[in-house]
Design a protein around this motif. Structure first.
Motif, short mmCIF file in Angstrom:
data_model
loop_
_atom_site.label_atom_id
_atom_site.label_comp_id
_atom_site.label_asym_id
_atom_site.label_seq_id
_atom_site.Cartn_x
_atom_site.Cartn_y
_atom_site.Cartn_z
N TYR A 180 1.75 140.42 117.29
CA TYR A 180 1.35 142.18 117.13
C TYR A 180 2.09 143.37 117.48
CZ TYR A 180 -1.22 146.29 119.33
OH TYR A 180 -0.89 147.25 119.39
N GLU A 181 2.02 144.11 116.60
CA GLU A 181 2.70 145.49 116.74
C GLU A 181 2.48 146.60 117.08
OE1 GLU A 181 5.24 145.81 112.68
OE2 GLU A 181 5.86 144.25 113.03
N PRO A 182 2.99 147.43 118.56
CA PRO A 182 2.47 148.43 119.13
C PRO A 182 1.46 149.45 118.06
CG PRO A 182 4.00 147.97 120.05
CD PRO A 182 4.21 147.29 118.58
N ASP A 183 1.70 149.44 116.39
CA ASP A 183 1.45 150.57 115.00
C ASP A 183 0.39 149.79 114.35
OD1 ASP A 183 3.53 149.03 113.82
OD2 ASP A 183 4.42 150.34 112.78
N MET A 184 0.13 148.81 114.73
CA MET A 184 -1.13 148.09 114.34
C MET A 184 -2.28 148.85 114.85
SD MET A 184 0.26 143.72 113.86
CE MET A 184 1.55 143.47 112.51
N VAL A 185 -3.54 149.08 113.49
CA VAL A 185 -4.76 149.58 113.62
C VAL A 185 -5.77 147.98 114.23
CG1 VAL A 185 -6.58 150.84 112.86
CG2 VAL A 185 -4.36 151.37 112.41
N LEU A 186 -5.82 148.83 115.29
CA LEU A 186 -7.16 147.92 115.71
C LEU A 186 -8.53 147.68 115.87
CD1 LEU A 186 -5.51 146.95 119.72
CD2 LEU A 186 -5.11 145.59 117.10
N ASP A 187 -9.12 149.30 115.62
CA ASP A 187 -10.55 149.58 114.92
C ASP A 187 -10.39 150.50 113.91
OD1 ASP A 187 -12.78 150.68 115.54
OD2 ASP A 187 -12.26 151.96 117.23
N PRO A 188 -11.40 149.56 113.16
CA PRO A 188 -11.63 149.69 111.69
C PRO A 188 -12.19 151.68 111.64
CG PRO A 188 -12.95 147.87 112.06
CD PRO A 188 -12.30 148.23 113.46
N GLU A 189 -12.99 151.91 112.25
CA GLU A 189 -13.43 153.28 112.52
C GLU A 189 -12.40 154.30 112.91
OE1 GLU A 189 -16.08 154.10 115.77
OE2 GLU A 189 -17.55 152.36 115.46
N GLU A 190 -10.87 154.26 112.92
CA GLU A 190 -10.23 154.91 113.15
C GLU A 190 -9.46 155.10 111.96
OE1 GLU A 190 -5.11 154.43 115.50
OE2 GLU A 190 -6.99 153.44 115.72
N ALA A 191 -9.33 153.75 111.67
CA ALA A 191 -8.57 153.93 109.71
C ALA A 191 -9.77 155.18 108.81
CB ALA A 191 -8.27 152.72 109.09
N ALA A 192 -11.35 154.47 108.93
CA ALA A 192 -11.93 155.41 107.97
C ALA A 192 -11.34 156.86 107.00
CB ALA A 192 -13.50 154.49 108.11
N GLY A 193 -12.11 156.80 106.02
CA GLY A 193 -12.06 158.35 106.64
C GLY A 193 -10.62 158.92 105.90
N GLN A 194 -9.14 157.90 105.72
CA GLN A 194 -8.19 158.10 105.60
C GLN A 194 -7.80 158.13 105.03
OE1 GLN A 194 -5.35 159.13 109.38
NE2 GLN A 194 -6.98 157.87 110.52
N GLU A 195 -7.01 158.45 104.33
CA GLU A 195 -5.80 158.47 103.00
C GLU A 195 -4.34 157.28 103.37
OE1 GLU A 195 -5.59 161.92 100.68
OE2 GLU A 195 -7.40 162.47 101.23
#
Length: 243
Positions: A68-83
């Motif tokens: 694991y690295e600190p800049d990995m995204v853990l929540d799909p809702e955080e990424a949805a809608g972004q480019e």
């Protein structure tokens, strides 16, 4: 003498035994750490730069905590809608610096400049807000050449009436009145149509170079769609007539 020798041998054996126990403990601890996992967000398929991420493109993958690295995204809702800022590989852990929500905005080193109509010879009609474009210079008294080595970002595109080309289903002005920044962004990103004016995010040095070359009218710009900004399944449009 023999007693002293025996004591030294016993001490050495004790030290070696302790080192062996510590080594076994370290190996076991490392194995336990690798066995412990946590979920991270990954794309289900390859995602090209500029494509907007949706919930059906994203999934969760278990990885070891040691990876694991600190800049990995853990929540799909955080990424949805972004480019996607850069291409994303299938099953590759999503890093927060590889996605952005408002790519139309200039970064700290840039400003948004509307390119004067008389500076432009032609614009690719397929471009839209958020795309990357390549700028070329051309003129009767100069050889045609690329102006900047790197593509630049389109902040917005406008019609001949100097009105921002909009998404009829989600008008930008309505979103502006409602104070909904996300809808404003989406309306600009999804806009398409005949283009006469283009706003570009440029550094001060880039704008000054462009302005100094084109201000006397002898040299003009060709604004070309860059493959770097193509979404999956999209195709580039042909170059349309400019002013």
């Amino acid at each position: 003498m023999n007693r002293k020798k025996n004591m030294l041998i016993s001490a050495a054996a004790a030290v070696m035994s302790g080192m062996l126990v510590y080594g076994v403990y370290t190996v076991q601890l490392r194995q336990i750490r690798f066995q412990e996992t946590l979920p991270v967000v990954v794309p289900k398929r390859f995602v090209d730069a500029g494509e907007r991420l949706t919930a059906d493109v994203l999934t969760v993958k278990q990885i070891s905590k040691a990876s694991y690295e600190p800049d990995m995204v853990l929540d799909p809702e955080e990424a949805a809608g972004q480019e996607a800022v850069v291409p994303l590989g299938s099953g590759e852990p999503l890093l927060d610096w590889k996605i952005d929500k408002y790519r139309l905005l200039p970064d700290r080193s840039q400003s948004t400049f509307q390119i004067p109509r008389e500076y432009v010879k032609s614009i690719s009609n397929g471009i839209r807000a958020g795309d990357k474009v390549l700028l070329y210079v051309t003129g009767q008294s100069t050889a045609s050449a690329r102006l900047f080595d790197e593509p630049v970002t389109v902040a917005s595109v406008k019609s001949s009436a100097n009105i921002e080309i909009d998404d009829p289903a989600n008008p930008n002005l309505l979103s502006l009145a409602e104070g909904d920044k996300e809808k404003m962004y989406a309306s600009r990103r999804d806009a398409n149509g005949m283009i006469d004016f283009v706003n570009l995010n440029l550094t001060e040095a880039q704008w000054l170079k462009l302005d100094n070359l084109c201000r006397d009218g002898k040299i003009q710009l060709v604004v070309a769609f860059s493959p770097e900004s193509m979404d999956v399944g999209d195709t580039a449009s042909g170059e349309g007539a400019g002013p």
